[in-house]
Each structure stands twice: as C-alpha cells, then as structure tokens.
Design an enzyme around this catalytic site. Structure first.
Site, PDB file in Angstrom:
ATOM      1  N   ALA A 164     -11.118   3.584  19.920  1.00 51.62           N
ATOM      2  CA  ALA A 164     -10.174   3.533  19.326  1.00 51.62           C
ATOM      3  C   ALA A 164      -9.457   2.693  18.172  1.00 51.62           C
ATOM      4  CB  ALA A 164      -8.667   3.661  20.226  1.00 51.62           C
ATOM      5  N   HIS A 165      -8.186   3.465  17.615  1.00 52.95           N
ATOM      6  CA  HIS A 165      -7.277   2.947  16.652  1.00 52.95           C
ATOM      7  C   HIS A 165      -6.835   1.268  16.471  1.00 52.95           C
ATOM      8  CE1 HIS A 165      -3.557   4.821  17.804  1.00 52.95           C
ATOM      9  NE2 HIS A 165      -4.000   4.160  18.733  1.00 52.95           N
ATOM     10  N   ASN A 166      -7.440   0.765  15.457  1.00 53.63           N
ATOM     11  CA  ASN A 166      -7.380  -0.230  15.446  1.00 53.63           C
ATOM     12  C   ASN A 166      -8.153  -1.791  16.533  1.00 53.63           C
ATOM     13  OD1 ASN A 166      -4.456   0.840  14.620  1.00 53.63           O
ATOM     14  ND2 ASN A 166      -5.330  -0.698  13.626  1.00 53.63           N
TER      15      ASN A 166
END
Lengths: 348, 348, 348
Positions: free
Chosen positions: C240-242
C-alpha cells in the site's frame, strides 16, 4: 435478441428429463427464480429456495423428482437439476465466439504454429515456436511465449499471459489477467543477500481446466508445476512452483498453495484459504474458506480453521485470553489436583 | 514545474475555511508534515501527529478549529481538514490527462460508439458495440469488450480489461490490471466432473466508483453483479458473481466477497478480510482487517475475528489448547459441580 | 538442446567447491534428485532428502561437507550447496534473452529515452519522458508511463504496468501482470461520501529487487512508497501507499502490507500474511504464513498467529468456546478463590 425455443425440443435435445405441464411453451432466457419473466425458464436447486418458487414469473422450472409437488408451473423433472440447467443455459445462451481468423493487429511470429479454425484477437503476440491448437480462441491482448502450447478448443479471454514452454491442454478456459509460468519464488541466502534459483521447470495444465481472472501459476524450479485435468480455479488464486493439483479439484478465490504441495483429486478448497508448502493433501478433502493448513492431510474429511468473528468489544475481551491459554489450562489442572486431594482428605 | 499559488486565492476558491496568519504567502506543493519544505502546505489530521507539527518546514498547515493553538505557522482552519486538504491537493496537483483523441495504434471497431472529447491511449482495443462516454479516458493497453459501456468522465488506467456487456458509470476510476466481467465460479457436479454453469449475467457499476489494481469483479450467473455508486475498492479485491456492494462502501486490499453476498451501504471492510457467500451485511457495518465473516450481520457494529499473533514459542504453547478447548470447558464445569457439592456438604 | 559441460570446468568457473569422484564427467541439466537422469547434476539441500539421494539417477550431486558420506556418486562439496547450485543452474540454463532492439510493433514516444543494448518486445508502449536503462529488457505488452525510469539490466516480463514517475533500479526482475504506481487507497469522508485524496507521491524501487506476478505496489499519497535493494516479493502481493520495505526482505505470496507500515531489513514474511497500517516491524523479524500483525514489532523473533485447523466437528465444538473464553477465565478465577477459601477454612 434471444431466440425463442420450444420446451419440448430443448428437452429432447438435452435428454435425461421429462416435462410435466405444457411442453409446447416457448422460452428464450435462463433466469433465476426471482429474476425470471414470462419467457424465462428457471430452476430449483435446493428446497430452501421454495419461497421464490411460489412467486416466480418463470414460464417453466427445472427441478428434482422430490420437488415436483412444490409448484403447478410447467416443470422439467431431472435427477440433477443444477447440471441439467447448466447445459440448458448454454443451449439458450451460447458463448460469444470471435470470428475465425487472425486480427490484423495481432503479431504472430513466423516460427509460431497456428492450427485450423483458430481465432486470434486484436493486439495479441504469439512468439516463435508457440503452438496454437485447432479451434483455439486467443482473446485480445494475450501474450503467448516462446514454445508455449495451447490445446485444441481452448479459450483464452483477453490479456492472459503465457510464459515460454508452458503447456495448456484442450478445452481449457483462462480468464483475463491470469499469468501462467512466472518464475517460482526461490532464493538461496548467501552473505546477507538472496541468490536467485533459476526456475527451469515448466507448467503443465491438463484438459478441461478453467482458471479465473488474475491468477498466478508459477513454473517449477527444476521439475514441473502440474494442474491435472478438470481442475477449476477461481480468481486471484496463487499456485506456487512444483505444486500439483489433482484432477477435478476446485479451488475458490484468493487462495494460495505454497511450493511443492500436492493436492489430491476431487478436493474442494474454499476461498481465501492457504496451504503451506511441502504438504500432501489426500484426495477427497474439503477445506473450508479462510482456513490455513500447515500439516499434511491423510484422512479425507472437512477441515476448518477459522477464528469466529464477534463484535469488537467481545473479541477484545475473549481473544486476550488466547495469549494465556496455557496458563489457564495449568490453573485448571491445579484446581483438579486440589479438588482430588480435598476429596481424598474428606474421604480419609 | 509546480506552480506557486497564493494561499488567499486557494482558500477563496475552495471555500469553507479561514486563514490565520500570512494569507499572501505562496505555496506550490501539498506535502506531509515531515516531507514539507518552505513552498509546501501540509495538514494536521489527528492530534497524534502534533510532534511533527512542531518540526515541520511547511509554510502553512490545514487544521481543525480545535488544533489552532498547536502552532504559530500560518493556518488554514476548516471543519474537516482531511477532506479540505484532499481538494487542495487536487487543485495544486491536477491529475495528468492524456491528450484528447485516439492514439493511432489503438484498434477501434467501426461498430463502437466513441463520445466527444474522449482520450484513448496506445494499443487499446475497443470491440464492436462498445460505447465510450464523453470525456472518458482509456489508458494504454486497455481491452473493452463487445457492448460494454464506459460512462462519461470515467478514467481507466493502463491495462484494464472490461468484458462484454459490462456497464461502468460516470466519473469512475479503474486501476491497471483490473478485470471486470470475468465468469463467476459456478460448476455443477455430475459423475465426478464439473459442468460449467454459463455466466450470462452482467456487471453493473454505478457512478463515482474507484477500483484499485489487479482486482477481479465477476459477472453474474443469471442476474447481475452490482457495485453501487460511490463504492471504493482497494487493490487485489475479489468480487464474486451476484454480489451487491452498497453505495459508498469501502473495501481494503486483498479482500474477497464470495458469491451472492449483499453488503449494505456505507460499510467499511478492512484489508485481507473474507466474506462467505450468500450473506447479508447490514448497512453501516465495519469489519476489521483479517476477519472472516461466515454469518449474516443484522446489527451495524464493528466485527473482528483475528487470531492474536505472538512469538512462536508462546503461540505453540497456547494454541495447542485450542484443539481441546471443549474438554477444558467441561473440566471447569466438573470442578464447579464438585465445588458446589463440597460447599453443600460443608454447609450441611 | 542443452549443452554438455565438463564438471571440472564448471567447478573451476564457479569456484568455492571441490569434486570428490570423477571430475571429467559431463552434465547438461540441473535437476532435482527425483527428476534427475544420467546427464543431470542435482543437489542435497537438507538431510531429510537423503532417501532420494539413495535412488537418484543423477551423475553428480552438490552437497555440504557434512553430507559427503551419504553417497558414492560424484560429489561437488561446498559450504552452501543451495546457493552454489543456484549459480550452477544459471550457468547450465542461462535465461532466455530477447534479441537486442525494438520490436516494430512497439510504440515508443519520441520523447522517451532508450539506453544502449535495450530489448523491447512486441506491443509495448513507452510514454513521453520515460527512460529505459542500458541493456534493460521490456517484455511484450508492457506499458511504461510518463517519466518512469527503468534501471540498467532490469528485466520486465510481459504485461507489466509501470505508472508515471515510478523509478525502478538496476538488475530488477518484474513478473507479468504486476502493477507499480497505482494510486494509494486514500479517501476522506465528507457528508456521507468519500473524497479522493490525490496520490502525488511516487514509487521508488532499489536495485536487485524481484517482484512476482500480479502484484500491486501503490504510489505514495504525498511522500513515496519505497522498496529497498535486494527485496524479493512473491506473486499477488499488495504493497500500500507509503510503505517502506527494508533491504533484502522477502515476502511470500498473497501477503498485504497496509499503508505507511515500515518493514525493516532482512525480514522474512510468510505467505498470506497481513500487516496492518502504520506499524514498524524491526529488522530481522520473521512472520509465519497466514499471520495477521496488528501491532508494531520491536524485538526480532518469529511471530505466528494462525488458528490451528481441525476436522469440522472438532472445530465446531472447540471454537464455540472462543466466544465465551473470558467467562471461562472468570469461572476458573472464582474456583481458585473458592478453593483458597476452603483451604483457609480447612486450615483454621
């Protein structure tokens, strides 16, 4: 644009069924009980749908001998209504077929071998040495690697990727986004880094296999990954290297089978389940959805390993004890000992 | 290449906020508190990030009235800082748009209907009877099947596959690798083999839906699979045939929803969760990540079913008792009975 | 078509090993012990395969000094047989390489920058501003977005999607269907709807990373998603993001890592596991397959959280008590209290 068909003709054509009621009526659609209209034929699969049978608008319904008394609608009575209805629905709604021939935008290597009556869609690439069997259909955007083999009458929907040297049987169906023959996940640790183990095995897929969308089936490390005839995989299923899936086994979506595990014939594996690596699962095993299997199974049965869900408050309260279950068990043992001693003391 | 924008203008344009501090300063980037520089505007979403607020290099920060006192930096005060910042970031970093028009390498069937102001990327295939709505954008490598409908202003990123007769609403966003309309997983057993149930339903997706990368949404068996307006699906989500996902429900990654399950409006479903088939989940339900749901939910609440992880040694010791939990419970019952009897005896 | 190679030469070339037996024999295939023939060289990785060693048809076998006495076959003795065999297998079965050059059906934007010795397959699209490093290989059907960077000697198999501004290091391998740089799952609630948080960060992937088939790696919301050098991801993994994945960490298939979680270096994460968002996992951690991690891990160890599977009847009986485990614990406490009181009473 559906065509009306006389019920009598359909039953004659498919066999193994008889009509109670008006055999001259015409139907054009296979429908669910609740979604049916006056041109529909529907079916009763399980008795728990009989409420819907009372209110259905269907012209006719397929059902088992035991359920004949549940309705006055025209009935098609057959021993296995679900399978019979499947054949009927295929008759009424034949699968769309692309026109025979190769789309001008497809890129076919001159060293590929293309069978008779093949359909190849737009923007397909077929690499050197690949063989496409007679009457196979390759959907738009598929990529077929070098020396891969696609069996006769097999259907690849759009955007399937088949790596080099993969072999796929006859009458298979592969859905979009699925990847067959990617490298297995094999690395050897050395000096804090991972050395890639070349994956030089292949994938061999038998006849009449269906594989859903966005699955991944890895090629073997040294030996092959094998999916036997009649296997059905749902969407987003991961089959690791050197796995063998036995004939006529079905695996529901989001399931992963880790490396070198062998699943026997005629198993039923629920969705979102996980099979660890190097296991042997005996033929005829059922695994419930959401279950993680970490040991081989020698006895065919239904296996479950799902943590029961609950409201958050209850879950917090109850699950906290899992981290001290051993202590709890020992406390019970101590109480039992004390209780025994007290009984002994009382009796003496 | 980002453009500097005066803070006052941005706030006037977006509304619902006021500035405390220097409203003439200029910003060019939306940034996190820790990643900000002197041209950045950042935001405080929750009080637990206030440590980062002390050290941020941001020129300005968006926050809620309750947090105004936490910093001396120029503040944009608004009731819902997260949503306001989302609109601000879109203003500062508008999405990349492909040029209007059809890339010469795209293959558009003459019987497809293409709206006004459409953008179609390289190596796309649009089949006969498909309809692409006005101002829709179809990324490179997408495959749009026969009679599929893509709504106005909808964005398909590269390599999306849309099967025949699927209908997608307006202002949707679909990410790469996602497959809409593959066959549901339906087979009837007969004589030790699986007969395919033709999947003749469709997929209907409402307006303002976003679907992440490498998802699979199956078409219905007889009726349709439905995703209502405003639904957001993360990556690698599996939606089986005849599922209905209610409006404005969000589902995080790696989740699977099995066949014929209905999820109500405004549900929040965590990642890697599993919903069994034929369930009804009431509107407003929250399901924690990693949870398997096997029964319908009639009461909106937060549901959890995660086995608490622990060090391997502890897990081995504690989890072993799960296989004899019933015996343990019976042993406790026996002790209780013995204890009662002994009390009775003591008292007599 | 495999070429025969003299064992002595192979050992001289790869180093770090010595031959016991006939160093003039010739081999053409790397094979498993059970799949070997008279032209094969195989290996013994763990002592539990020694039964297969007794019956193998291999001409020679690679093994550790401790196992030299287990066979009379010609042996190649080396400290780390698995890693040595990996290099040997690569020597005997070098990876297929596409011809240098750009396939005529590929669509390369004039504003893309293509390095020396690059191989670009059929029906690839490389967008404006993208940079393809020297000797990189881009498989058929790949889509490379604007300003994306592909490092030198990196191999993308067919149908990989790389979004705009993603950066991929040198000597990486990405498998088919994998998507790098899709939007993170970020929405802010407002008035019963979800406002999209624009995802303006990038994905940065280090050198020597391998990513399996049908994975999804989201771009960051504001800051970047980072996969450090030497990381290996299996198939169907969701990042997922980050998220940040530390160097040389391996993650097996079907695993999901939720937003903003940081995984340290040299972790080993089993298949079908789930890491919740905003966690920090210390370097050197091992997580067993099928485990859901909901809290940060500060102590490197092996963590497990798998519900033990059982036959359905046993599972039903035992798991029912999980919903009243807290009550059971309180009943045990009450018994302990009663028992203490009775002891006190007895003793007084």
């Amino acid at each position: 644009v559906a065509q009306r068909r006389r019920l009598r003709e359909l039953v004659e054509r498919l066999g193994d069924a008889e009509i109670i009621g008006d055999d001259s009526l015409e139907v054009s659609r296979a429908a669910s009980l609740s979604g049916a209209d006056a041109e529909s034929i529907s079916f009763l699969h399980r008795a728990d749908y009989q409420d819907q049978l009372k209110t259905t608008a269907a012209a006719a319904v397929v059902l088992a001998p035991a359920h004949v008394g549940l309705t006055d609608i025209t009935r098609v009575v057959t021993a296995n209504p679900y399978a019979w209805f499947a054949r009927l629905a295929t008759e009424l709604h034949p699968p769309r077929v692309a026109p025979v021939g190769i789309h001008p935008s497809a890129v076919i290597d001159p060293a590929a071998v293309i069978g008779q009556g093949v359909r190849i869609g737009a923007l397909v690439h077929v690499a050197a040495g690949a063989r496409i069997g007679d009457r196979a259909s390759i959907g738009a955007g598929c990529i077929i690697g070098e020396e891969a083999t696609i069996g006769a009458d097999t259907l690849l929907h759009a955007q399937v990727t088949v790596y080099h040297a993969v072999s796929i049987g006859a009458r298979c169906i592969l859905h979009s986004g699925t990847v067959i023959g990617s490298d297995g996940f094999g690395f050897a640790p050395q000096d804090g880094r991972w050395i890639k183990i070349p994956q030089i095995g292949r994938v061999r897929i038998g006849d009449d296999v269906e594989i859903g969308a966005n699955c991944a089936v890895d090629r073997g490390a040294l030996d092959d990954t094998v999916i036997e005839e009649g296997v059905k995989l749902d969407n987003l299923v991961q089959i690791a290297h050197n796995v063998r899936i036995g004939a006529h086994t079905v695996i529901a979506g989001n399931t992963g089978v880790a490396g070198s595990t062998t699943v026997g014939d005629h198993c039923i594996i629920g969705g979102a389940s996980t099979l660890a690596g190097h296991l042997t699962i005996v033929a005829g095993t059922t695994i419930a959805g959401g279950t993680t299997i970490t040991r081989s199974i020698a006895q065919p049965d239904t296996y479950v390993g799902v943590f029961p869900s609950d409201r958050r408050g209850e879950w917090l309260r109850n699950s906290a004890h899992l981290r001290s279950l051993d202590a709890l068990a020992r406390r019970v043992k101590r109480l039992e000992k004390a209780s025994e001693e007290s009984i002994v003391k009382d009796e003496t």
